[in-house]
Design a protein around this motif. Structure first.
Motif, PDB file in Angstrom:
ATOM      1  N   CYS A 131       2.626   4.948  -0.961  1.00 20.41           N
ATOM      2  CA  CYS A 131       2.945   4.318  -0.402  1.00 20.41           C
ATOM      3  C   CYS A 131       4.500   3.654  -0.531  1.00 20.41           C
ATOM      4  O   CYS A 131       4.649   3.347  -1.279  1.00 20.41           O
ATOM      5  CB  CYS A 131       2.120   3.107  -0.668  1.00 20.41           C
TER       6      CYS A 131
ATOM      7  N   ILE B  72      -1.641   7.077   6.982  1.00 19.30           N
ATOM      8  CA  ILE B  72      -2.064   6.315   6.247  1.00 19.30           C
ATOM      9  C   ILE B  72      -1.002   5.129   6.594  1.00 19.30           C
ATOM     10  O   ILE B  72      -1.093   3.960   7.244  1.00 19.30           O
ATOM     11  CB  ILE B  72      -2.383   7.033   5.017  1.00 19.30           C
ATOM     12  N   THR B  73       0.216   5.278   5.955  1.00 15.95           N
ATOM     13  CA  THR B  73       0.921   4.412   5.412  1.00 15.95           C
ATOM     14  C   THR B  73       2.391   4.435   6.644  1.00 15.95           C
ATOM     15  O   THR B  73       3.420   3.648   5.999  1.00 15.95           O
ATOM     16  CB  THR B  73       1.636   4.208   4.365  1.00 15.95           C
TER      17      THR B  73
ATOM     18  N   ALA C  32      -9.502   5.263  -2.481  1.00 17.13           N
ATOM     19  CA  ALA C  32      -8.023   5.898  -3.507  1.00 17.13           C
ATOM     20  C   ALA C  32      -8.655   5.800  -4.456  1.00 17.13           C
ATOM     21  O   ALA C  32      -8.893   4.426  -5.350  1.00 17.13           O
ATOM     22  CB  ALA C  32      -7.092   5.661  -2.156  1.00 17.13           C
TER      23      ALA C  32
ATOM     24  N   ALA D  19      -5.438   0.303  -0.133  1.00 16.91           N
ATOM     25  CA  ALA D  19      -5.873   1.557  -0.090  1.00 16.91           C
ATOM     26  C   ALA D  19      -6.866   1.638  -1.608  1.00 16.91           C
ATOM     27  O   ALA D  19      -7.741   2.482  -1.352  1.00 16.91           O
ATOM     28  CB  ALA D  19      -4.334   2.903  -0.644  1.00 16.91           C
TER      29      ALA D  19
ATOM     30  N   VAL E 129      -3.113   8.352  -2.069  1.00 17.26           N
ATOM     31  CA  VAL E 129      -2.020   7.581  -0.961  1.00 17.26           C
ATOM     32  C   VAL E 129      -0.708   7.562  -1.137  1.00 17.26           C
ATOM     33  O   VAL E 129      -0.292   6.579  -2.273  1.00 17.26           O
ATOM     34  CB  VAL E 129      -2.919   6.488  -0.925  1.00 17.26           C
TER      35      VAL E 129
ATOM     36  N   VAL F  29      -2.738   5.258  -6.245  1.00 18.40           N
ATOM     37  CA  VAL F  29      -0.946   5.643  -5.079  1.00 18.40           C
ATOM     38  C   VAL F  29      -0.184   6.480  -6.278  1.00 18.40           C
ATOM     39  O   VAL F  29       0.150   6.200  -6.646  1.00 18.40           O
ATOM     40  CB  VAL F  29      -0.818   4.203  -4.763  1.00 18.40           C
TER      41      VAL F  29
END
Length: 236
Positions: free
Chosen positions: A14, A217-218, A40, A35, A12, A43
């Motif tokens: 971020c 997602i973020t 996940a 995450a 993920v 990151v």
């Protein structure tokens, strides 16, 4: 960390730029924690403060970058040896670097930059961000540990200048993932506009070792706009 310790799965991204509502290191750290809680395997985080905030909360690997603009140069993702050193000193398990054909600050080409990174930081796990098959092949020859399609569609020589669609919502380059998987021996990471599990599954079917999802997602403002655009015909 060794490259074979990176589990296959979702990474993920971020990140939040200065003008975004989520721009706060504490928030980025919480995104990273969320995450990890969601399953996940890693990151991707930009900047010293955000990397440190994430590492305080999670146990999964951090792929660190420094987005650094240098006047006169397009490359901005950890584009110099000094930027790599900054990420390395945070304790990030991996570092991603722009190894596209675009010139790097200081006059180094991608091949030379990779070799300098490996010479100065031999234990580092190095991801090469590329935008074309040829860039990926050259990055592997130069010594990267894994290749990511992060820059596909973003570099001046791959960008679709005729599309008016929000960049994050344009289709990802799954074909490039498949081409790389067939030609290189290092793990291939699918990154760049992979919005949801549908796109991620296509990338895994093409042979990707990891898929990076960021905006889906973020970046809640982009998620909201996507939904609003889709429901607008029903609201007028």
């Amino acid at each position: 960390m060794k490259i074979n310790e990176l589990k296959k799965g979702l990474i993920v991204s971020c990140q939040a730029t200065a003008e975004e509502p989520m721009r706060d290191s504490a928030i980025i750290g919480r995104f990273a924690l969320a995450a990890e809680m969601g399953g996940a395997v890693g990151v991707r985080v930009n900047g010293v403060a955000d990397i440190l905030a994430a590492k305080q909360l999670i146990t999964i690997p951090v792929l660190g970058i420094i987005k650094h603009d240098y006047p006169g140069y397009w490359s901005y993702i950890t584009p110099t040896l000094r930027d790599v050193e900054v990420v390395y000193n945070t304790g990030a398990e991996m570092v991603a670097v722009d190894v596209s054909s675009m010139p790097k600050p200081g006059g180094l080409d991608a091949k030379t930059l990779i070799k300098e990174i490996k010479r100065n930081f031999p234990e580092i796990v190095l991801m090469g961000d590329i935008s074309t098959l040829d860039e990926g092949l050259q990055a592997e020859q130069a010594g990267v540990d894994l290749i990511s399609t992060t820059l596909a569609g973003y570099t001046p020589h791959t960008k679709d200048k005729n599309s008016n669609e929000i960049m994050e919502l344009r289709p990802p380059d799954v074909e490039l993932v498949e081409q790389l998987v067939q030609r290189v021996k290092v793990p291939v990471v699918a990154e760049g506009r992979y919005w949801d599990e549908g796109n991620a599954i296509k990338a895994f079917e093409a042979g990707a070792h990891n898929v990076v999802i960021g905006a889906g997602i973020t970046r809640p403002q982009v998620i909201t706009k996507k939904i609003v655009d889709n429901i607008t015909p029903y609201c007028n």
